[in-house]
Design an enzyme around this catalytic site. Structure first.
Site, short mmCIF file in Angstrom:
data_model
loop_
_atom_site.label_atom_id
_atom_site.label_comp_id
_atom_site.label_asym_id
_atom_site.label_seq_id
_atom_site.Cartn_x
_atom_site.Cartn_y
_atom_site.Cartn_z
N ARG A 82 -5.90 6.16 4.13
CA ARG A 82 -4.76 5.62 3.39
C ARG A 82 -5.01 5.83 1.90
O ARG A 82 -6.03 5.42 1.37
CB ARG A 82 -4.57 4.14 3.69
CG ARG A 82 -3.32 3.60 3.02
CD ARG A 82 -2.90 2.30 3.57
NE ARG A 82 -1.67 1.87 2.92
CZ ARG A 82 -1.09 0.73 3.14
NH1 ARG A 82 -1.61 -0.12 4.00
NH2 ARG A 82 0.02 0.40 2.51
N ARG A 94 2.24 4.86 6.89
CA ARG A 94 0.81 4.72 6.65
C ARG A 94 -0.01 4.96 7.91
O ARG A 94 0.41 4.62 9.00
CB ARG A 94 0.48 3.38 6.04
CG ARG A 94 1.16 2.20 6.66
CD ARG A 94 1.36 1.14 5.58
NE ARG A 94 2.10 -0.01 5.95
CZ ARG A 94 3.39 -0.18 5.68
NH1 ARG A 94 4.09 0.75 5.12
NH2 ARG A 94 4.00 -1.30 5.98
N ASP A 97 -2.71 -0.03 8.16
CA ASP A 97 -2.43 -1.13 7.23
C ASP A 97 -3.13 -2.36 7.79
O ASP A 97 -2.99 -2.67 8.98
CB ASP A 97 -0.92 -1.37 7.13
CG ASP A 97 -0.57 -2.44 6.12
OD1 ASP A 97 -1.10 -2.39 4.99
OD2 ASP A 97 0.24 -3.33 6.45
N ASP A 99 -3.58 -6.41 6.96
CA ASP A 99 -3.16 -7.56 6.17
C ASP A 99 -3.95 -8.79 6.60
O ASP A 99 -4.12 -9.04 7.80
CB ASP A 99 -1.68 -7.87 6.38
CG ASP A 99 -0.76 -6.84 5.75
OD1 ASP A 99 -1.14 -6.25 4.72
OD2 ASP A 99 0.34 -6.64 6.28
#
Length: 143
Positions: A82, A94, A97, A99
């Protein structure tokens, strides 16, 4: 040791392989994965793309602080390929990811780190897998 819940999504390349590789890197660099949800398909959220996402949530037992956890997850994203993060509501396709959704019972509100994740309740692709693996003690998880 703190339980942290991480949301993981991918919509480019070998999405399933990217998620599996991310699990491996999290175990190496962050801590033991205690639980992981099923993998869910979802449409892109907040932007247009022809590439659907695969999303999952994991619970990881970590000794890292929230700030260290952020640093390590961002390193993993870069290691996976990324090259840019979303900024100011501008989302894009992407490879991976990651989070931080929850970190124990902590509430953090800093410019680059907000826990609980401020948009998680708006995202079914986060809440469904999160509820699948969460412990009831997290009253923040209810929709």
């Amino acid at each position: 040791m703190t339980e942290a819940y991480l949301g993981i999504g991918a919509n480019l390349g070998d999405k399933e392989g990217n998620i599996l590789r991310t699990y491996e890197l999290i175990e190496q660099k962050v801590g033991k994965i205690a639980r992981r949800s099923s993998v869910y398909k979802s449409e892109p959220w907040g932007f247009q793309s022809q590439n659907e996402f695969l999303n999952t949530v994991i619970c990881v037992e970590t000794e890292l602080s929230p700030r260290q956890l952020l640093t390590e997850t961002q390193k993993i994203e870069r290691l996976m390929g990324r090259t840019r993060k979303s900024r100011g509501g501008m989302y894009h396709d992407r490879i991976i990811d990651i989070d931080i959704l929850l970190y124990g019972d902590e509430i953090i509100n800093e410019p680059d780190l907000v826990i609980p994740h401020p948009l998680m309740k708006e995202r079914e692709f986060v809440m469904k897998p999160l509820n699948e693996i969460s412990k009831c003690r997290h009253n923040i998880i209810t929709t």
